[in-house]
Design a protein around this motif. Structure first.
Motif, PDB file in Angstrom:
ATOM      1  N   TYR A 186     -66.140 115.773  18.126  1.00  0.00           N
ATOM      2  CA  TYR A 186     -66.480 117.173  17.875  1.00  0.00           C
ATOM      3  C   TYR A 186     -66.682 117.433  16.389  1.00  0.00           C
ATOM      4  CZ  TYR A 186     -61.644 117.716  16.321  1.00  0.00           C
ATOM      5  OH  TYR A 186     -60.461 117.575  15.646  1.00  0.00           O
ATOM      6  N   ARG A 212     -68.395 122.275  18.064  1.00  0.00           N
ATOM      7  CA  ARG A 212     -69.502 121.599  18.747  1.00  0.00           C
ATOM      8  C   ARG A 212     -69.017 120.262  19.281  1.00  0.00           C
ATOM      9  NH1 ARG A 212     -73.756 119.738  16.170  1.00  0.00           N
ATOM     10  NH2 ARG A 212     -72.725 119.533  14.179  1.00  0.00           N
ATOM     11  N   LEU A 213     -69.139 120.072  20.592  1.00  0.00           N
ATOM     12  CA  LEU A 213     -68.816 118.789  21.200  1.00  0.00           C
ATOM     13  C   LEU A 213     -70.070 117.936  21.144  1.00  0.00           C
ATOM     14  CD1 LEU A 213     -66.770 119.919  24.312  1.00  0.00           C
ATOM     15  CD2 LEU A 213     -65.996 119.484  21.977  1.00  0.00           C
TER      16      LEU A 213
END
Length: 83
Positions: free
Chosen positions: A61, A71-72
């Motif tokens: 992430y 944000r992955l």
């Protein structure tokens, strides 16, 4: 501060390939991941990390604290599990 979770296409494809019971568990684990991130201290523009969830999924992430975003970028299922 509340954070939004965003899955990049690669992570989303992995998640879509999981059975619904696994997706539900991952949703809970990802919520706990975001809640447990070290958000105290001076603001960090972007911080990258890797964590292994209880289910065995490895999650890469990027934490963008200035935008309130996690944000992955990649999710890898544990060995032997389709994903």
């Amino acid at each position: 501060m509340a954070f939004r979770l965003q899955l990049e296409p690669r992570a989303l494809r992995t998640l879509r390939g999981c059975p619904s019971a696994v997706r539900e568990r991952l949703q809970s684990e990802l919520g706990a991941l975001v809640a447990g991130l070290p958000l105290e201290g001076p603001p960090v523009t972007v911080r990258a990390g890797l964590v292994v969830l209880d289910s065995g999924f490895r999650v890469h992430y990027h934490l963008e604290s200035g935008h309130g975003l996690v944000r992955l970028t990649h999710m890898q299922p544990p060995p032997g599990q389709a994903g």
